[in-house]
Design an enzyme around this catalytic site. Sequence first.
Site, short mmCIF file in Angstrom:
data_model
loop_
_atom_site.label_atom_id
_atom_site.label_comp_id
_atom_site.label_asym_id
_atom_site.label_seq_id
_atom_site.Cartn_x
_atom_site.Cartn_y
_atom_site.Cartn_z
N ASP A 1 -33.39 92.57 -109.70
CA ASP A 1 -33.18 93.25 -108.22
C ASP A 1 -31.92 93.81 -107.74
OD1 ASP A 1 -34.81 93.20 -105.29
OD2 ASP A 1 -33.74 91.41 -105.16
N HIS A 2 -32.43 95.06 -107.30
CA HIS A 2 -30.87 95.95 -107.43
C HIS A 2 -29.65 96.35 -107.94
CE1 HIS A 2 -32.11 95.45 -103.14
NE2 HIS A 2 -32.85 94.44 -102.67
N ASP B 1 -30.14 100.17 -107.92
CA ASP B 1 -30.15 100.81 -105.98
C ASP B 1 -29.25 101.73 -106.48
OD1 ASP B 1 -29.70 100.23 -103.92
OD2 ASP B 1 -30.12 98.58 -103.17
N GLU C 1 -34.22 103.75 -105.98
CA GLU C 1 -34.70 103.32 -104.08
C GLU C 1 -33.81 104.65 -103.26
OE1 GLU C 1 -33.35 99.40 -102.01
OE2 GLU C 1 -33.51 100.53 -100.39
N GLY D 1 -37.49 93.42 -98.06
CA GLY D 1 -37.11 92.61 -96.90
C GLY D 1 -37.86 92.50 -96.37
N ASN E 1 -41.15 92.36 -101.77
CA ASN E 1 -40.07 91.75 -102.01
C ASN E 1 -39.73 90.69 -101.14
OD1 ASN E 1 -39.80 93.36 -103.71
ND2 ASN E 1 -37.59 93.46 -103.75
N ILE E 2 -40.26 89.02 -100.89
CA ILE E 2 -39.59 88.42 -100.44
C ILE E 2 -38.88 86.87 -101.15
CG2 ILE E 2 -40.53 86.49 -99.53
CD1 ILE E 2 -43.29 87.93 -99.68
N SER F 1 -36.20 85.61 -98.67
CA SER F 1 -35.72 84.67 -97.21
C SER F 1 -36.39 83.98 -97.28
CB SER F 1 -35.60 85.43 -96.15
OG SER F 1 -34.02 86.60 -96.28
#
Length: 309
Positions: free
Chosen positions: A82-83, A104, A134, A212, A254-255, A257
Amino acid sequence: MPLVTTKEMFKKAYEGGYAIGAFNVNNMEIIQGITEAAKEVNAPLILQVSAGARKYANHTYLMKLIEAATIETDLPIAVHLDHGDSFELCKSCIDGGFTSVMIDASHLPFEENIKLTKQVVDYAHPRGVVVEAELGRLAGVEDDINVSAEDAVYTDPKEVEEFVERTGVDSLAIAIGTSHGAYKFKGEAKLRFDILEEIQRRLPGFPIVLHGASSVIPEYVDTINKYGGQMPGAKGVPEDMLRKAASMAVCKINIDSDLRLAMTATIRKVFAENPAEFDPRKYLGPAREEIKKLVKHKLINVLGCAGKA
Ligand code: G3H
Ligand code: 13P
Ligand code: ZN
């Protein structure tokens, strides 16, 4: 079942009008909660690892835990960076067994984003690994970098065809109003579905990614605050908007939080009710159960991918 890439998953998700859940993982309990939920509802999964998660838990520990989950569940699971912020980090994850990486470079000018993305694609593809990039810039916090709402930029649909064609990338994360973290919308949530529609029109059949995408579930924030927390009230992405995105070109949601909130709310509650508790299994166990419950809900009611493994 061995680890898979997202190629087949995304093709089926696009055609079937649903999305695959990409959940961030940092430790054993989070991996178990997510994968046990997916097993119960027979859903394909993406487990994603940030640079911060890799630093916290160690690459090998995370890979071995995920390998254990593939054995326990027999589900199609992709492991995704991720990122990723550099070629070196992406290379290290590709060499270390990830089946998918995100580069990213969304903060760089268009030409530089293309150049770096293409460098990662050229390394990944011959090794059987897929790449997400992205275009546009989300607001919020990721890996300690805080992008203010003013610095966020919606994806420009006019750029997407050239970007995809010149990089050879496999999926594209776009900015349509979501943001990272637990503080997304002060007022009413608003997503630019018109931008998504235009991108879908320009890139028919091409998988789009939504970052997000936590809903910042109010019950968790309330529980945290009831038991001594001090989280300001804020709104996440409403679930009906995520369902709509999933029925369109968005194939990966994407989850992170929401998982953090579920875990923190549960642990705070355990300690509030049992101040003398000191056995980690007595608070990490219930936290794992809550993550499982949350992920089942997302897979069935939000992403629509239950039964699709
Ligand atoms: O988008 C970022 C994810 O929520 C990962 O967060 O970099 O703190 O692990 P992290
Ligand atoms: P959330 O902070 O909304 O969970 O987003 C996570 C994410 O986009 C990870 O890349
Ligand atoms: Zn993200």
